[in-house]
Design an enzyme around this catalytic site. Structure first.
Site, PDB file in Angstrom:
ATOM      1  N   ASP A  37      -7.847  -4.101  -0.480  1.00  0.00           N
ATOM      2  CA  ASP A  37      -8.410  -4.289  -1.820  1.00  0.00           C
ATOM      3  C   ASP A  37      -8.386  -5.760  -2.235  1.00  0.00           C
ATOM      4  O   ASP A  37      -9.294  -6.234  -2.913  1.00  0.00           O
ATOM      5  CB  ASP A  37      -7.630  -3.457  -2.845  1.00  0.00           C
ATOM      6  CG  ASP A  37      -7.703  -1.974  -2.548  1.00  0.00           C
ATOM      7  OD1 ASP A  37      -8.824  -1.485  -2.336  1.00  0.00           O
ATOM      8  OD2 ASP A  37      -6.660  -1.314  -2.497  1.00  0.00           O
ATOM      9  N   HIS A  89       0.856  -1.189   0.000  1.00  0.00           N
ATOM     10  CA  HIS A  89       0.000   0.000   0.000  1.00  0.00           C
ATOM     11  C   HIS A  89       0.887   1.233   0.000  1.00  0.00           C
ATOM     12  O   HIS A  89       1.944   1.258   0.630  1.00  0.00           O
ATOM     13  CB  HIS A  89      -0.914   0.014   1.236  1.00  0.00           C
ATOM     14  CG  HIS A  89      -2.061   0.964   1.130  1.00  0.00           C
ATOM     15  ND1 HIS A  89      -1.933   2.308   1.399  1.00  0.00           N
ATOM     16  CD2 HIS A  89      -3.362   0.775   0.765  1.00  0.00           C
ATOM     17  CE1 HIS A  89      -3.099   2.900   1.226  1.00  0.00           C
ATOM     18  NE2 HIS A  89      -3.984   2.004   0.836  1.00  0.00           N
TER      19      HIS A  89
END
Length: 431
Positions: free
Chosen positions: A366, A308
């Site tokens: 995600d 991330h």
């Protein structure tokens, strides 16, 4: 902003300038360059605004190095585990957790606002059937200002409140209608006896020919997806909403702008990109090949859903989302879904691979939300609209906070101009 006597000294060509330093309640100190141009005649250059504070906010705090995400001071894992989406909505909007009576009143208000104006049904039918649901949502949400004139005055506190409730309530209905329209099924009206997540699932998957009962495990997973994506500080779409709002635009136009920004694959489309990557891999036996490609610096392939930009150790949302993913997969199984088989095997390999551990390429929110939505039966085209549903409350909270900020002014970023300097126009016959 807190008063402070600390300053930073900037020296340009032997001339020194004192700039105030502000200390937040959490996070790094901030050098205030508001008067830098007036004092020194220079701008700062920060592509992507990665080192620039654009506003003062008390809503969400992220510490990427520590893997922390807090809403109004409450850790996201506690909220996801013990709370639910509408309670988190109240917290983001009003700054405190509600009492039982306040929560009941808020839930009733949101539930009673879930239907959209009947004429808006005609608006959907103006789109092609194969239109992406996000394209439909951008248009429909922006058009709400043409239907709800009594909540577009941003200077009226009561109208701001009504617009906030309407957007939170109607966004699941709009997203579900965009989905139904894209697959040629009739719209399903919301029901007041269902909770927020259950209502959304029913509007997406029910058909008039038979009764649809929402499984509580799926409703809980959906609620967690909403909760974990509710706000994420000054990201691209939130900054877009704030920038649009700074011009005095109505709330529906501002949120439509946020939806448009969220559509990008680098932002809200990340979980869709993750599922498309799984499709590219194809079968579990090809995973080592793609793992090797991900490690190859000369290969453009990247593992989507791992690592991330903000979180440097782990994504605090991913732990809770993995729990929901496991529950959903246990309920629905993965035996007949090749994509989910690939996802589970990829997760197993990646979390034990030294390269991924060293590079901190952990499965992020995600990755797990994509798995859950795929297992539920959502097409990848609906992943970003679902993200928009959940993020709406964050956008609205930031919008309301900005409008109440006496320091608010219209956004006007500067630039480092590298084009031609002054030159005279040349008549066409002389060029």
């Amino acid at each position: 902003m807190a008063d402070t006597t600390r300053t930073a000294t900037l020296t340009i060509d032997g001339q020194s300038y004192e700039l105030p330093i502000h200390s937040p309640t959490a996070g790094p100190d901030v050098i205030d360059i508001t008067k830098l141009y007036a004092k020194a005649g220079v701008f700062t250059h920060d592509p992507g605004f990665t080192s620039t504070s654009s506003c003062e906010s008390a809503i969400t705090y992220i510490d990427g190095d520590k893997g922390e995400l807090m809403h109004r001071g409450y850790p996201i894992d506690q909220l996801a585990e013990k709370s639910h989406y509408l309670e988190v909505c109240y917290l983001l909007l009003y700054g405190e957790l509600p009492s039982a009576a306040e929560l009941e009143q808020f839930e009733t208000t949101i539930t009673r606002h879930t239907m959209i104006h009947e004429q808006m049904h005609n608006f959907f039918r103006g789109f092609r059937r194969d239109a992406h649901p996000m394209a439909t949502m951008v248009g429909v949400v922006g058009a709400m200002s043409a239907f709800y004139h009594d909540s577009t005055d941003i200077n009226d506190e009561r109208q701001r409140e009504i617009a906030s409730h309407r957007l939170i309530a109607k966004m699941p209905t709009i997203a579900a209608m965009a989905y139904k329209y894209s697959i040629g099924q009739p719209f399903v009206y919301p029901r007041n006896d269902l909770d927020y997540a259950s209502n959304f699932l029913r509007m997406c998957f029910a058909v008039p020919a038979e009764e649809y009962v929402v499984d509580p495990v799926l409703a809980r997973a959906m609620d967690r997806i909403f909760t974990l994506h509710a706000d994420h500080e000054q990201n691209a779409s939130t900054s877009t909403v704030r920038l649009a709002s700074s011009s005095g635009a109505n709330p529906f136009a501002c949120i439509a702008a946020g939806i448009a920004c969220l559509w990008g694959p680098a932002h809200g489309g990340a979980n869709q990109a993750c599922l498309e990557m799984l499709k590219e891999i194809g079968t579990p036996d090809r995973i080592p090949e793609f793992i090797a490609r991900a490690k190859d610096k000369n290969d453009p392939f990247r593992l989507m859903g791992f690592g991330h930009r903000v979180y440097k150790n782990f994504d605090p949302r991913a732990t809770v989302m993995k729990q929901s993913a496991d529950e959903v997969l246990d309920l629905l199984g993965v035996e007949n879904n090749p994509l989910l088989q690939i996802a589970k095997e990829l997760e197993r390999i990646a979390v034990n691979d030294e390269y991924f551990i060293e590079k901190k390429l952990f499965p992020n929110v995600d990755f797990y939300s994509g798995i859950i939505l795929e297992a539920m039966g959502f097409p990848t085209s609906m992943f970003t609209p679902i993200f928009a549903v959940s993020r709406t409350v964050g956008w609205i909270s930031q919008w309301k906070e900005q409008l109440a900020d006496p320091a608010m002014k219209i956004g006007r970023p500067r630039q480092l101009y590298m084009g031609e300097t002054l030159r005279d126009y040349v008549e066409i016959e002389n060029r």
